[in-house]
Scaffold this active site. Structure first.
Site, PDB file in Angstrom:
ATOM      1  N   TYR A   1      14.239  -4.375  16.975  1.00 23.59           N
ATOM      2  CA  TYR A   1      13.094  -4.282  15.239  1.00 23.59           C
ATOM      3  C   TYR A   1      14.796  -5.423  14.655  1.00 23.59           C
ATOM      4  O   TYR A   1      14.543  -6.859  14.113  1.00 23.59           O
ATOM      5  CB  TYR A   1      13.424  -3.158  14.937  1.00 23.59           C
ATOM      6  CG  TYR A   1      14.081  -3.130  13.236  1.00 23.59           C
ATOM      7  CD1 TYR A   1      12.168  -3.474  12.135  1.00 23.59           C
ATOM      8  CD2 TYR A   1      14.695  -3.023  12.165  1.00 23.59           C
ATOM      9  CE1 TYR A   1      12.259  -3.036  10.857  1.00 23.59           C
ATOM     10  CE2 TYR A   1      15.216  -2.396  11.441  1.00 23.59           C
ATOM     11  CZ  TYR A   1      12.993  -2.572  10.371  1.00 23.59           C
ATOM     12  OH  TYR A   1      13.563  -3.115   9.335  1.00 23.59           O
TER      13      TYR A   1
ATOM     14  N   SER B   1      16.876  -6.418   5.804  1.00 24.10           N
ATOM     15  CA  SER B   1      17.332  -4.554   6.571  1.00 24.10           C
ATOM     16  C   SER B   1      18.822  -4.430   6.663  1.00 24.10           C
ATOM     17  O   SER B   1      19.606  -6.239   6.924  1.00 24.10           O
ATOM     18  CB  SER B   1      16.860  -4.488   7.681  1.00 24.10           C
ATOM     19  OG  SER B   1      17.662  -3.249   8.643  1.00 24.10           O
TER      20      SER B   1
ATOM     21  N   THR C   1      11.538   6.235   2.984  1.00 24.25           N
ATOM     22  CA  THR C   1       9.817   5.942   2.510  1.00 24.25           C
ATOM     23  C   THR C   1       8.629   6.786   3.701  1.00 24.25           C
ATOM     24  O   THR C   1       9.746   6.935   5.165  1.00 24.25           O
ATOM     25  CB  THR C   1       9.724   4.541   3.002  1.00 24.25           C
ATOM     26  OG1 THR C   1       9.911   3.900   4.250  1.00 24.25           O
ATOM     27  CG2 THR C   1       9.774   3.484   1.995  1.00 24.25           C
TER      28      THR C   1
ATOM     29  N   SER D   1       0.846  -1.361   0.009  1.00 27.36           N
ATOM     30  CA  SER D   1       0.275  -0.195   0.275  1.00 27.36           C
ATOM     31  C   SER D   1       0.784   1.295  -0.161  1.00 27.36           C
ATOM     32  O   SER D   1       0.060   2.405  -0.252  1.00 27.36           O
ATOM     33  CB  SER D   1      -0.990  -0.223   1.143  1.00 27.36           C
ATOM     34  OG  SER D   1       0.084  -0.197   2.077  1.00 27.36           O
TER      35      SER D   1
HETATM   36  N1  LIG Z   1      12.532   2.518   4.897  1.00 28.48           N
HETATM   37  C1  LIG Z   1      13.232   2.081   5.668  1.00 28.48           C
HETATM   38  O1  LIG Z   1      14.634   2.342   5.121  1.00 28.48           O
HETATM   39  C2  LIG Z   1      13.868   0.433   5.653  1.00 28.48           C
HETATM   40  C3  LIG Z   1      15.567   0.011   5.624  1.00 28.48           C
HETATM   41  C4  LIG Z   1      15.500  -1.735   5.477  1.00 28.48           C
HETATM   42  C5  LIG Z   1      14.557  -2.304   5.968  1.00 28.48           C
HETATM   43  N2  LIG Z   1      13.443  -1.616   5.609  1.00 28.48           N
HETATM   44  C6  LIG Z   1      12.204  -2.601   5.490  1.00 28.48           C
HETATM   45  O2  LIG Z   1      11.389  -2.761   4.309  1.00 28.48           O
HETATM   46  C7  LIG Z   1      10.155  -3.501   4.417  1.00 28.48           C
HETATM   47  C8  LIG Z   1       9.524  -2.109   3.941  1.00 28.48           C
HETATM   48  O3  LIG Z   1       8.806  -0.484   4.385  1.00 28.48           O
HETATM   49  P1  LIG Z   1       8.702   0.473   4.613  1.00 28.48           P
HETATM   50  O4  LIG Z   1      10.057   1.742   4.901  1.00 28.48           O
HETATM   51  O5  LIG Z   1       8.041   0.377   2.437  1.00 28.48           O
HETATM   52  O6  LIG Z   1       7.671   0.722   5.349  1.00 28.48           O
HETATM   53  P2  LIG Z   1       6.375   1.752   5.284  1.00 28.48           P
HETATM   54  O7  LIG Z   1       6.402   2.275   3.811  1.00 28.48           O
HETATM   55  O8  LIG Z   1       5.817   2.056   6.307  1.00 28.48           O
HETATM   56  O9  LIG Z   1       4.960   0.606   4.420  1.00 28.48           O
HETATM   57  C9  LIG Z   1       4.541  -0.823   5.438  1.00 28.48           C
HETATM   58  C10 LIG Z   1       3.994  -1.567   4.006  1.00 28.48           C
HETATM   59  O10 LIG Z   1       3.708  -2.751   5.190  1.00 28.48           O
HETATM   60  C11 LIG Z   1       2.060  -2.826   5.793  1.00 28.48           C
HETATM   61  N3  LIG Z   1       1.726  -3.509   6.656  1.00 28.48           N
HETATM   62  C12 LIG Z   1       2.052  -3.024   8.146  1.00 28.48           C
HETATM   63  N4  LIG Z   1       1.434  -3.819   8.981  1.00 28.48           N
HETATM   64  C13 LIG Z   1       0.708  -4.313   8.820  1.00 28.48           C
HETATM   65  C14 LIG Z   1      -0.100  -5.830   8.958  1.00 28.48           C
HETATM   66  N5  LIG Z   1      -0.290  -5.801   9.535  1.00 28.48           N
HETATM   67  N6  LIG Z   1      -0.927  -6.380   7.814  1.00 28.48           N
HETATM   68  C15 LIG Z   1      -0.464  -6.252   6.247  1.00 28.48           C
HETATM   69  N7  LIG Z   1      -0.156  -5.167   6.304  1.00 28.48           N
HETATM   70  C16 LIG Z   1       1.221  -4.283   6.832  1.00 28.48           C
HETATM   71  C17 LIG Z   1       1.815  -1.125   5.363  1.00 28.48           C
HETATM   72  O11 LIG Z   1       0.668  -1.240   4.516  1.00 28.48           O
HETATM   73  P3  LIG Z   1      -0.617  -1.680   6.186  1.00 28.48           P
HETATM   74  O12 LIG Z   1      -0.345   0.123   6.568  1.00 28.48           O
HETATM   75  O13 LIG Z   1      -2.016  -0.803   5.274  1.00 28.48           O
HETATM   76  O14 LIG Z   1      -1.454  -2.117   6.611  1.00 28.48           O
HETATM   77  C18 LIG Z   1       2.947  -0.617   4.140  1.00 28.48           C
HETATM   78  O15 LIG Z   1       2.102  -1.331   3.293  1.00 28.48           O
HETATM   79  C19 LIG Z   1       9.953  -3.026   5.942  1.00 28.48           C
HETATM   80  O16 LIG Z   1       9.823  -4.801   5.826  1.00 28.48           O
HETATM   81  C20 LIG Z   1      11.294  -3.095   6.366  1.00 28.48           C
HETATM   82  O17 LIG Z   1      11.505  -3.467   7.446  1.00 28.48           O
HETATM   83  C21 LIG Z   1      13.345  -0.597   6.228  1.00 28.48           C
END
Ligand SMILES: NC(=O)c1ccc[n+]([C@@H]2O[C@H](COP(=O)([O-])OP(=O)(O)OC[C@H]3O[C@@H](n4cnc5c(N)ncnc54)[C@H](OP(=O)(O)O)[C@@H]3O)[C@@H](O)[C@H]2O)c1
Length: 247
Positions: free
Chosen positions: A159, A144, A196, A15
């Site tokens: 985390y 990550s 993000t 999303s």
């Molecule tokens: N951003 C960074 O710097 C970073 C770095 C390293 C790794 N990561 C990893 O990359 C991945 C994506 O991160 P992002 O930064 O894109 O996060 P984000 O922008 O917060 O997006 C997270 C996504 O996960 C969904 N989600 C969360 N809880 C959920 C649930 N209970 N059921 C279904 N969907 C759920 C959210 O949708 P809804 O809220 O609509 O459910 C959203 O689509 C994660 O695994 C994160 O740990 C992120």
């Protein structure tokens, strides 16, 4: 990517953030993409915007903390599309909390989404591939840089263990699939900071700087890189940093 055209990919957390970018990129590469999240409105808009591309995006509502919702999503995919060939376990949560005081309720949510949902989705994907006697498939897990290092100054020490569990789970899976001589591949993608909604909501300017961050499309490109490797090549782990980040 030609061999994946018309095949079904499930992208969790589609999303927003990098899940949305990954879903868009796979649709543009001709895949039938099921995007799941708790909020479907944004995905519905994205699906409309992607009409006319080679593939399509099908939004499905699913709360990944509820195993029964994951199972019924797989059932729906089986009935409507046959099954799942590729899963991208992207959904993840993070809280600003430390080991000394992090409340157990937040910790439980971290494990439910970042670990237990990944295990369930991976197992159901393998089951779906094997029950259709498909010869190949791909499990891609978004980890990550915290998955392999405990950073002193990253303010989310609760985390980190979830991503280390995800890495260990994926590696165990790789060994099992390899020993069974399946052609199902596993890839871990470990980004440093990505611009993000998650990081913008979590970190202030003392930690997060857009100039020193990756973009969601950089992670989407890593997903297509792993998928488009020759069938006899398994891209086991990709680690991504913005060129000047200090992590
Ligand atoms: N951003 C960074 O710097 C970073 C770095 C390293 C790794 N990561 C990893 O990359 C991945 C994506 O991160 P992002 O930064 O894109 O996060 P984000 O922008 O917060 O997006 C997270 C996504 O996960 C969904 N989600 C969360 N809880 C959920 C649930 N209970 N059921 C279904 N969907 C759920 C959210 O949708 P809804 O809220 O609509 O459910 C959203 O689509 C994660 O695994 C994160 O740990 C992120």
């Amino acid at each position: 990517m030609d061999r994946w055209a018309g095949r079904v990919a499930l992208v969790t957390g589609a999303s927003k953030g990098m899940g949305e970018a990954i879903a868009r990129s796979l649709v543009k590469n001709g895949m039938v993409v099921v995007g799941c999240a708790r909020h479907v409105e944004g995905m519905q808009k994205a699906a409309t915007g992607l009409e006319g591309e080679k593939g399509r995006l099908i939004p499905m509502k699913c709360d990944l903390t509820k195993t029964e919702e994951i199972e019924s999503m797989f059932q729906k995919i089986k009935e409507q599309l046959g099954g799942v060939d590729v899963c991208v376990n992207n959904a993840g949560v993070n809280f600003y909390q430390d080991c000394k005081t992090g409340p157990l309720s937040d910790t439980k949510t971290l494990y439910d989404v970042n670990v237990f949902a990944v295990i369930t989705v991976s197992q159901l994907t393998i089951q779906s591939i094997q029950e259709r006697n498909r010869d190949d498939g791909h499990i891609i897990n978004i980890s990550s840089v915290c998955g392999s290092t405990v950073h002193a100054d990253v303010p989310c020490h609760m985390y980190t263990p979830t991503k280390q569990a995800l890495n260990a789970f994926t590696e165990g899976l790789r060994h099992e699939l390899r020993k069974e001589k399946t052609k199902i591949r596993t890839t871990v993608i470990s980004p440093a900071l990505v611009d993000t909604p998650l990081v913008r909501g979590l970190f202030d300017a003392s930690f997060f700087c857009p100039e020193y961050s990756l973009q969601p499309d950089d992670v989407a490109a890593a997903v297509t890189f792993a998928l488009s490797a020759p069938p006899c090549v398994n891209v086991r782990h990709i680690c991504l940093h913005a060129i000047h980040d200090s992590l």
